[in-house]
Design an enzyme around this catalytic site. Structure first.
Site: not given
Ligand SMILES: Cc1ncc(COP(=O)(O)O)c(C=O)c1O
Ligand SMILES: N[C@@H](CCOP(=O)(O)O)C(=O)O
Length: 430
Positions: A107
């Site tokens: 992120k």
């Molecule tokens: C460590 C981790 N892996 C996977 C995901 C899943 O990613 P996405 O929400 O983009 O599918 C998240 C949160 O979004 C995460 O924080």
């Molecule tokens: N897994 C995410 C959930 C939110 O996902 P986002 O990519 O839409 O911000 C988290 O770790 O908060």
């Protein structure tokens, strides 16, 4: 670039407006009006391009003309000030490490990019913006870090009480300044629903400019396409058939990979690897999209019952189920399978994976059974020490704490507990 709402009931808008609004007035996610593939010369020359040159070329069409090229160069250079290594585990499986940023989760890329775009749009400091974020673990910390001290921006993070790891909680509750944390009695889906409701609440929106720093926001979502291209650059000379296994929750990350594919990234297939929250795995089998309340797992950041970005994935493949199936496989795995995978990776490759990455690894293994000639890259989406209890317990070994984690340990948690949307509204209006 202009953006349209996927609910098709709101006017098209510019990149700047889409970033400042977050969600369209009809509650739809914004999507770019067009996607122009990068020229063949870009892909032929990729070995000679730096990360910032790749990112600049890849994102330019989506942010111009509102962000001038010189500013965009600075934004991508500052955003990408850490590494994105691919580590080979065996002949068929590698991992793309996305945890070298300040909060040790993928992120960081989107949060840092968006913070800088918003900072640029708000450079005269004329309009205060309140950034609302729902997090199941990592978005909150990355947004808190990325937006800390950004002038004219207040950040409010909603997280499900007791359902994020201790370190994730420290990352999102201890920074102070313009960052506030709300601890919600509920699930991530409750947090996300409250955020979306707030955008439609005129009593709020008439008083303050609200935006989102979840992947709902195009400036948070789109930069996530960069590192699929960085991985391709590192692997394409040794492997013809590269597939990505993406541990998925809200589906923003895998969807960003698909945007890279639309730009011409020569990838034929994606794997969405899920924990027990498996709405998309079920959809690809039954053709029925049936979101369910999320259940708690050891890969907590993926505990999402109603993934926001699935609608963008359907848009990319023009709502054609068969075309989607050609491009996407999805598998789901239990916590026990995840722990076994963490141990297997450690014993076979001396590599410590976090629970989310381990789900991605299992997705690779499932796919490779049917497609043994592919090379599968699973995304290691967070550093294993963010899930210290689970990781140390499974591999039975103490883990050294990286500096980014040490820096938040022992800091004082500050949060406000809320239970309902009205609590959120009162907090925002107070
Ligand atoms: C460590 C981790 N892996 C996977 C995901 C899943 O990613 P996405 O929400 O983009 O599918 C998240 C949160 O979004 C995460 O924080
Ligand atoms: N897994 C995410 C959930 C939110 O996902 P986002 O990519 O839409 O911000 C988290 O770790 O908060």
């Amino acid at each position: 670039m202009n953006y349209y709402s996927l609910n098709k009931q709101a006017p098209n808008t510019s990149f700047k407006d889409a970033v400042i609004k977050g969600l369209a007035p009809d509650k739809g996610l914004y999507f770019p009006e067009s996607i122009t593939p990068l020229p063949k010369s870009f892909w032929d020359n990729i070995d000679n391009l730096s990360h910032t040159e790749i990112a600049f070329e890849a994102i330019k069409q989506f942010v111009s003309p509102e962000i001038p090229e010189d500013i965009l160069k600075t934004i991508v250079t500052e955003t990408l000030s850490f590494d994105f290594p691919v580590v080979k585990l065996n002949d068929n499986i590698s991992t793309l490490e996305l945890f070298h940023g300040p909060t040790m989760a993928f992120k960081d890329v989107g949060a840092r990019f968006m913070a800088r775009c918003l900072g640029y749009f708000n450079k005269d400091n004329t309009n205060e913006v309140t950034v609302l974020v729902a997090t199941s673990g990592d978005t909150g910390g990355a947004v808190a870090n990325g937006f800390l001290g950004v002038k004219g921006v207040n950040v409010v993070i909603l997280y499900p009480s007791g359902k994020v790891s201790d370190i994730q909680e420290m990352q999102l509750t201890t920074l102070g300044q313009n960052i506030k944390a709300l601890e919600v009695n509920g699930t991530f889906d409750d947090c996300q629903a409250m955020v979306k409701t707030a955008f439609l609440d005129e009593a709020l929106t008439s008083q303050m400019q609200l935006t989102s720093a979840n992947s709902i926001n195009v400036a948070r979502w789109l930069p996530q396409l960069f590192y699929f291209i960085f991985a391709y650059k590192q692997l394409h000379n040794q492997n013809d058939d590269i597939v990505f296994s993406v541990p998925s929750g809200n589906f923003g990350n895998v969807c960003a990979g698909m945007m890279a594919q639309q730009l011409g990234l020569p990838i034929k297939h994606f794997i969405a690897s899920n924990n027990a929250n498996n709405v998309v795995t079920r959809y690809l089998i039954s053709k029925l999209y049936e979101p369910k309340p999320s259940v708690q797992t050891i890969s907590n950041a993926m505990d999402v019952g109603a993934p926001s970005n699935f609608i963008r994935i359907q848009e990319i493949y023009k709502n054609k189920f068969e075309v989607l199936k050609e491009n996407l496989s999805s598998y789901n795995f239990s916590d026990n399978q995840t722990k076994e995978a963490m141990l297997e990776i450690y014993n076979n490759s001396s590599y410590v994976a976090d629970p989310h990455g381990a789900v991605g690894y299992l997705g690779c293994k499932a796919y490779l059974k049917e497609n043994p000639n592919s090379h599968c890259v699973f995304l290691e989406t967070a550093h294993p020490t963010k899930f210290l209890d689970v990781v140390e317990d499974v591999i039975n070994e103490k883990q050294p704490l990286p500096e980014q984690i040490q820096s938040v340990m022992g800091r004082k948690k500050e949060s406000v507990v809320i239970s309902t949307y009205d609590d959120l509204k009162s907090f925002l209006l107070s």
